[in-house]
Write an enzyme that holds these catalytic residues in place. Structure first.
Site, PDB file in Angstrom:
ATOM      1  CB  CYS A   1      -5.854  -0.437   4.422  1.00 27.43           C
ATOM      2  SG  CYS A   1      -5.496   0.187   2.765  1.00 27.43           S
TER       3      CYS A   1
ATOM      4  CG  ASP B   1      -0.729   3.993   5.332  1.00 28.75           C
ATOM      5  OD1 ASP B   1       0.186   4.437   6.052  1.00 28.75           O
ATOM      6  OD2 ASP B   1      -1.934   4.057   5.645  1.00 28.75           O
TER       7      ASP B   1
ATOM      8  CG  HIS C   1      -1.772  -1.146   5.862  1.00 29.59           C
ATOM      9  ND1 HIS C   1      -2.256  -0.125   6.642  1.00 29.59           N
ATOM     10  CD2 HIS C   1      -1.908  -0.740   4.582  1.00 29.59           C
ATOM     11  CE1 HIS C   1      -2.645   0.870   5.858  1.00 29.59           C
ATOM     12  NE2 HIS C   1      -2.453   0.526   4.610  1.00 29.59           N
TER      13      HIS C   1
ATOM     14  NE  ARG D   1      -0.677   4.947   8.803  1.00 36.12           N
ATOM     15  CZ  ARG D   1      -1.967   4.850   9.123  1.00 36.12           C
ATOM     16  NH1 ARG D   1      -2.354   5.103  10.361  1.00 36.12           N
ATOM     17  NH2 ARG D   1      -2.854   4.495   8.213  1.00 36.12           N
TER      18      ARG D   1
ATOM     19  CB  CYS E   1      -0.909   0.004   1.226  1.00 36.64           C
ATOM     20  SG  CYS E   1      -2.050   1.420   1.245  1.00 36.64           S
TER      21      CYS E   1
HETATM   22 ZN    ZN Z   1      -3.437   1.249   2.958  1.00 36.79          ZN
END
Ligand code: ZN
Length: 212
Positions: free
Chosen positions: A103, A46, A100, A48, A44
């Protein structure tokens, strides 16, 4: 006028170079010779979930493709180009789809809200929900439902990954190409292996009870 945060990024880079050279004076020279990563990571976007850091991998070890909600879309030329290069040129041995918990893309797909252009991307996730709506609708706890949706999304992406012409042809040639599905938990940093590892098509079809 540059703000301090922005400036600190370039300062950090210089510090990082110094640190690396202290550990190994040939670090960059060796990396510049070429790459031979054993892993392709599909994760992803993302911020993090940084691929290398969470698995303790060094530069040169992981070829990376990231998009919102780690989707494997059969018409996505970006993903297909990365996959083709990784499998046929770099000859990676492992392709890992890593989702994750928490998400935002998956969460957005659980609502009827409009988020703009991303709605079109999120449609793919809503399709995953439709395939698994029986199981998901039976989960009353919203957090548990969200977690399971994240997992099932990875399951579907691994299946779609396996069915790309790139992976199919690699398996037909008898290459040792293993594909895996993982989910990373933001709250504790741990990865859950969903144990959907495949390295041939018949094993995959048997597991999914499909040959499509
Ligand atoms: Zn995500």
């Amino acid at each position: 006028m540059m703000d301090n945060y922005y400036k600190s990024l370039l300062d950090n880079n210089k510090k990082w170079v110094e640190e690396k050279l202290n550990e190994d004076s040939n670090f960059f020279k060796n990396l510049a010779k070429g790459q031979n990563p054993p892993i392709l990571w599909i994760g992803c976007a993302d911020s993090r979930v940084p691929a290398n850091q969470i698995i303790g991998a060094q530069p040169g070890e992981v070829f990376v493709h990231r998009n919102i909600a780690n989707l494997v879309i059969h018409t996505d030329m970006n993903m297909l180009s990365v996959l083709d290069y990784a499998v046929n040129v770099l000859k990676v041995q492992h392709v890992i789809v890593c989702g994750h918990y928490g998400c935002g893309g998956v969460q957005a797909a659980m609502t009827n809200n409009s988020f703009g252009i991303i709605d079109n991307w999120i449609r793919h996730l809503k399709d995953v929900y439709r395939i698994h709506n029986q199981e998901l609708d039976e989960i009353d706890n919203e957090n548990e439902k969200f977690d399971r949706f994240v997992e099932l999304n990875v399951v579907e992406q691994v299946y779609d990954l396996a069915k790309t012409s790139i992976v199919q042809n690699s398996w037909k040639k008898g290459n040792n190409l293993n594909i895996h599905g993982w989910v990373y938990r933001l709250h504790n940093g741990l990865i859950k292996d969903l144990n959907i590892t495949f390295n041939n098509d018949s094993q995959l079809n048997e597991t999914y009870k499909l040959n499509l």
